[in-house]
Design an enzyme around this catalytic site. Structure first.
Site, PDB file in Angstrom:
ATOM      1  N   GLU A 296       6.190  -1.012 -50.802  1.00 42.75           N
ATOM      2  CA  GLU A 296       5.756   0.533 -50.027  1.00 42.75           C
ATOM      3  C   GLU A 296       7.162   0.897 -49.349  1.00 42.75           C
ATOM      4  O   GLU A 296       7.735   0.309 -48.325  1.00 42.75           O
ATOM      5  CB  GLU A 296       4.667   0.324 -48.783  1.00 42.75           C
TER       6      GLU A 296
ATOM      7  N   GLU B 260      -1.251  -6.154 -46.746  1.00 47.70           N
ATOM      8  CA  GLU B 260      -0.872  -6.232 -45.315  1.00 47.70           C
ATOM      9  C   GLU B 260      -1.385  -7.346 -44.216  1.00 47.70           C
ATOM     10  O   GLU B 260      -1.857  -6.920 -43.236  1.00 47.70           O
ATOM     11  CB  GLU B 260      -0.426  -4.848 -44.635  1.00 47.70           C
TER      12      GLU B 260
END
Length: 913
Positions: free
Chosen positions: A239, A167
């Site tokens: 995710e 991320e």
């Protein structure tokens, strides 16, 4: 050697297409004795892959000292995944977020001179290279591309993909070239031979990696757009969030219910993409590993993670299975058993569809096809009430389709079953193909079903009750289940069981509550009824008499354990990377102020004079953030609480403890700012990575400017709840960045004297958007003058926080008004049903079971205000003794009585179903 490759639709191992249906399980959040049961629960839910992070601060607790044992035994965890016949996605970081302390980065990085985190910084990259090298020493022979010794054919280990960093949601191309590509290089040089992905949501692409996606909404549109940007690699939602984490002071997250999850998982599959449930099983933030995340308006100052990382996930903290589990099981079993169909979809052909949102459609259809078959998804709007619809097949036949209770239904057309047979069509939902001999489908009880295999039709009626329907058709055993039965069904190597709660470690079915019997169905279609013996759960054990260990010798400062230090120092620099620390300040005379502030401090400080608590300052429930009453006596003791480091956002890397002086402050009158039209400021003047920031933007913005007078001594800037992002400049020197999200709505920054001038100074807030004149900026921005340094001439001493010795406990002792340790004993006859502690009546502290730190608890403030959401704390079965006495030890920050604590059995978890 096996080769792992990919194209625009799926991975391939030696040319065989692989379709991943994955779920996240973090090995450090679950005792290693329970790893296999959690992995098997994922497999029984239809998953064929386990994703896990690696935790740098667990594996390298000290520079160059590595730990891969016990609950940190990464290799053993990956080997268990292999033994269960599943794939593995490995995410070694170095940064992982994961709501874990410091995002997985080790606290000792603070001591490395010149270090800058998550960017092209020599000291940081050197440490990353060493860590990643050690990780791959553990697992490089466990990749799909590795061939075990003695074998000449077949695939290698379970690891099929490895993630680089995590991320990096920032656009800074220079850093992508010099930092992210270096991480990829380190992975390759360490022995990574499988595909590498980057889940940066396209903020920053990295050469040589697959771009994956993290989200749980807008999936249908986002995944189609990802296909356009990346046509030659499979689409993977790394995710998908079926739940969310919990933080103290905020109610438990439950807004993502089972149907919400089912609907969105189907969106992913209908988009031709693979998914990873983050989390499938959350586990527990044992010890002090719970991190600090963004809190937003509901938790200014940050969201401090609870001990429970239950995550409202399909498999609950202690292994319980509820409706989310069964919803995930329904669609995941289908996705993995018909993975060959999904993996062969025509990646370049995407049908138009009505927007798949909750309320703006009654029924949407998405149709995907490839050489192995076709899949049709029917998505129901939230207010759709029809029970059946007509589905027109490619051959002109119309099927009357029963929609059932779920918000999405799926069907296959002309699907390959075993290489020789094809499921021509059906109006029931396909669920499983077992050993290429048994086909399992399900639908609403009482519905009329049509199943055509090799164009030979079979009409059935979906059974009611608990007895499945079994038919022989076209050399297949066809099993038809209703919607209740499919949740109680589990495939076996020998067939199918219906009526089970789960399968044990020997793949034997365990009885399900509400079912009098289980039905075993062989691959040939023979059925057998089993009436299991159901054992009642024993009454929860009783806690014994409590004893206590007073800490008055520390609270008063009289303890000889205090050792002199040179002055204010962070907990990290004093060797206390986690938890608490005791500071003692000695002055020649007492001094008090009603506007005291400790701007150089992390989280929470408990101030004690004469052995009594004067107050708690800092962040979180029950603590005072603003300038407040502080009394410094001749001897003052401060208990500093490290409640968890940021794991995400602009403030990553904050220090903990009391690492600077305490001041009496007074606000500097700023007045109305001058608003000047400008362009987007250069936030990257402060560093290389800022979440959700884009380098080189030149949008029209405004700058707020104040003139003020001050001497060359530290000033304190507080920004609280300002609804926009800013770059702070003092005398045109960038000093800090603030964002209402990434700084959790609150920034406290000490302006160093070096950037100040005697006399006239200038403070600028360079905005990233146009100024909203309706906002009164002075309600959100305060500048303080450090009028008096209250600790300038103090003598400083420190001692670590640690559990007391056994002989420090005595019956009848009380914790008075300050911190205290408590101890009791209990016995258990078995460790099957999960056992929980309810610490009613206590305040905040730590729980130890048989010498192991279960984690933080926080149920009430010093003033008695209840702190949600967690009221139960998990006592893992492997940590319990069934052949002896169990010791429970509790540290309570405010010395509350433990007399109301109790133990309870509960299969589901801290929040129930």
């Amino acid at each position: 050697m096996p080769t792992v490759s990919f194209d625009g639709q799926s991975f391939q191992v030696d040319g065989k297409r692989i379709w991943l249906v994955s779920g996240a399980i973090h090995y450090t959040r679950t005792p290693h004795e329970l790893w296999r049961s959690r992995i098997r629960a994922a497999k029984q839910a239809g998953l064929n892959c386990i994703e896990t992070y690696c935790f740098w601060n667990v594996h390298e607790p000290k520079p160059g000292v590595f730990n891969f044992e016990g609950d940190a035994d990464l290799r053993a965890f990956v080997k268990l995944i292999a033994e269960e016949g599943m794939y593995c996605i490995l995410r070694p970081g170095p940064y992982i977020c994961a709501e874990w302390d410091f995002g997985g980065l080790p606290a000792w990085l603070h001591k490395v001179e010149g270090i800058k985190l998550r960017e092209a910084n020599g000291p940081f990259l050197e440490a990353c290279a060493r860590y990643l090298g050690e990780v791959f020493e553990q697992v490089k022979d466990l990749q799909q591309s590795s061939m075990p010794a003695g074998r000449t054919s077949g695939s290698g280990g379970p690891i099929i993909m490895v993630q680089a960093e995590n991320e990096w949601l920032c656009h800074n191309p220079a850093q992508a070239d010099s930092y992210l590509r270096e991480i990829v290089r380190y992975l390759r040089e360490s022995g990574c031979d499988v595909p590498i992905n980057a889940c940066n949501n396209l903020w920053q692409r990295v050469e040589g990696t697959i771009d994956t996606w993290n989200a749980n909404e807008h999936l249908a549109a986002d995944l189609r757009q990802l296909r356009l940007i990346q046509p030659t690699a499979p689409r993977i939602v790394t995710e998908f969030w079926p739940g969310w984490f919990d933080a103290w002071g905020r109610e438990h997250h439950t807004r993502f219910d089972a149907q919400w999850n089912l609907y969105r998982l189907a969106q992913i599959l209908a988009s031709g993409a693979q998914y990873n449930l983050y989390m499938f099983h959350g586990g527990t933030n044992f010890g002090f590993y719970g991190g600090r995340n963004l809190g937003g308006d509901s938790l200014p100052g940050g969201a401090y993670l609870t001990a429970s990382y239950d995550y409202d996930a399909p498999l609950r903290e202690a292994g319980g299975r509820g409706e989310k589990y069964y919803a995930a099981k329904r669609i995941s079993t289908f996705a993995s058993h018909f993975g060959h169909v999904f993996a062969s979809f025509n990646a370049e052909h995407t049908h138009a569809a009505f927007a798949l949102t909750d309320d703006d459609h009654s029924l949407s259809v998405v149709h995907q096809q490839g050489p192995q078959g076709q899949v049709v998804f029917l998505f129901k709007g939230r207010n759709e009430t029809r029970q059946t619809v007509g589905m027109l097949l490619p051959n002109g036949l119309t099927l009357n389709v029963p929609l059932g209770r779920d918000r999405v239904a799926w069907f296959v057309v002309d699907a390959n079953l075993d290489g020789t047979s094809r499921l021509t069509h059906t109006n029931l939902r396909p669920w499983a193909i077992i050993e290429k001999k048994m086909l399992v489908l399900f639908g609403p009880a009482g519905a009329e079903g049509l199943i055509s295999i090799n164009e030979s039709p079979l009409t059935v009626k979906v059974p009611s009750g608990h007895s499945p329907l079994v038919e022989r058709h076209e050399d297949w055993t066809v099993v038809v289940l209703n919607e209740e039965q499919v949740d109680a069904a589990y495939p076996l190597p020998t067939g199918l069981v219906v009526g089970a709660a789960e399968l044990d470690e020997k793949n034997l079915p365990l009885p399900r509550e509400g079912w009098a019997s289980m039905t075993m169905i062989s691959l040939a279609g023979d059925t057998k009824r089993i009436t299991p013996k159901v054992e009642k759960t024993a009454a929860a054990p009783k806690l014994g008499e409590w004893s206590s260990a007073s800490l008055q010798h520390l609270i008063t400062g009289a303890s000889e354990d205090f050792k002199l230090i040179d002055g204010p120092a962070s907990l990290e620099s004093l060797g206390q990377n986690f938890g608490y620390g005791w500071y003692r300040l000695t002055r020649k005379s007492a001094q008090a102020t009603s506007s005291g502030l400790a701007p150089h401090s992390g989280d929470r400080l408990h101030f004690f004079t004469h052995g009594k608590l004067d107050g708690v300052i800092g962040a979180g429930p029950g603590a005072e953030w603003n300038p407040t009453n502080i009394k410094l006596d001749k001897t003052t003791v401060v208990l500093a609480d490290n409640l968890g480091r940021y794991c995400f956002g602009w403030l990553l890397g904050e220090k903990k403890g009391l690492f600077g002086d305490i001041y009496e402050v007074r606000p500097i009158r700023l007045g109305k700012p001058q608003v000047v039209a400008s362009r987007t400021p250069d936030l990257f003047a402060l560093g290389g990575v800022f979440t959700f920031a884009r380098r080189g933007e030149q949008n029209p913005t405004d700058t707020l400017t104040w003139k003020f007078k001050a001497a060359k001594k530290p000033l304190v800037l507080d920004i609280n709840g300002l609804p926009m992002r800013v770059l702070v400049l003092v005398n045109d020197t960038p000093v800090a960045g603030y964002d209402n999200g990434c700084c959790s709505g609150r920034l406290r920054h000490v302006i160093a004297p070096e950037v100040l001038r005697n006399g006239q100074n200038e403070l600028k807030l360079a905005l990233f958007s146009k100024w909203e004149s309706k906002v009164n900026v002075l309600d959100h921005v305060t500048l303080y003058d450090t009028a008096t340094n209250l600790t300038d001439e103090a003598e400083w001493a420190f001692t670590p926080w640690e559990p007391p010795a056994a002989d420090d406990f005595g019956k009848g002792k009380k914790g008075a008004s300050g911190p205290c340790w408590y101890r009791t004993e209990f016995r258990v006859k078995s460790a099957v049903t999960p056992l929980w502690l309810e610490p009613a009546g206590l305040s905040k502290g730590q729980i130890f079971l048989n010498g192991r730190n279960l984690g933080r608890y926080f149920v009430a403030t010093q003033g008695g205000q209840s702190v949600p959401p967690q009221e139960r704390y998990y006592l893992p079965e492997p940590w319990l003794k069934t052949d002896g006495v169990n010791e429970l030890m509790i540290f309570d920050e405010h010395g509350r009585s433990p007399s109301r604590c109790r133990l309870v059995y509960d299969a589901m978890g801290p929040y129930g179903e």
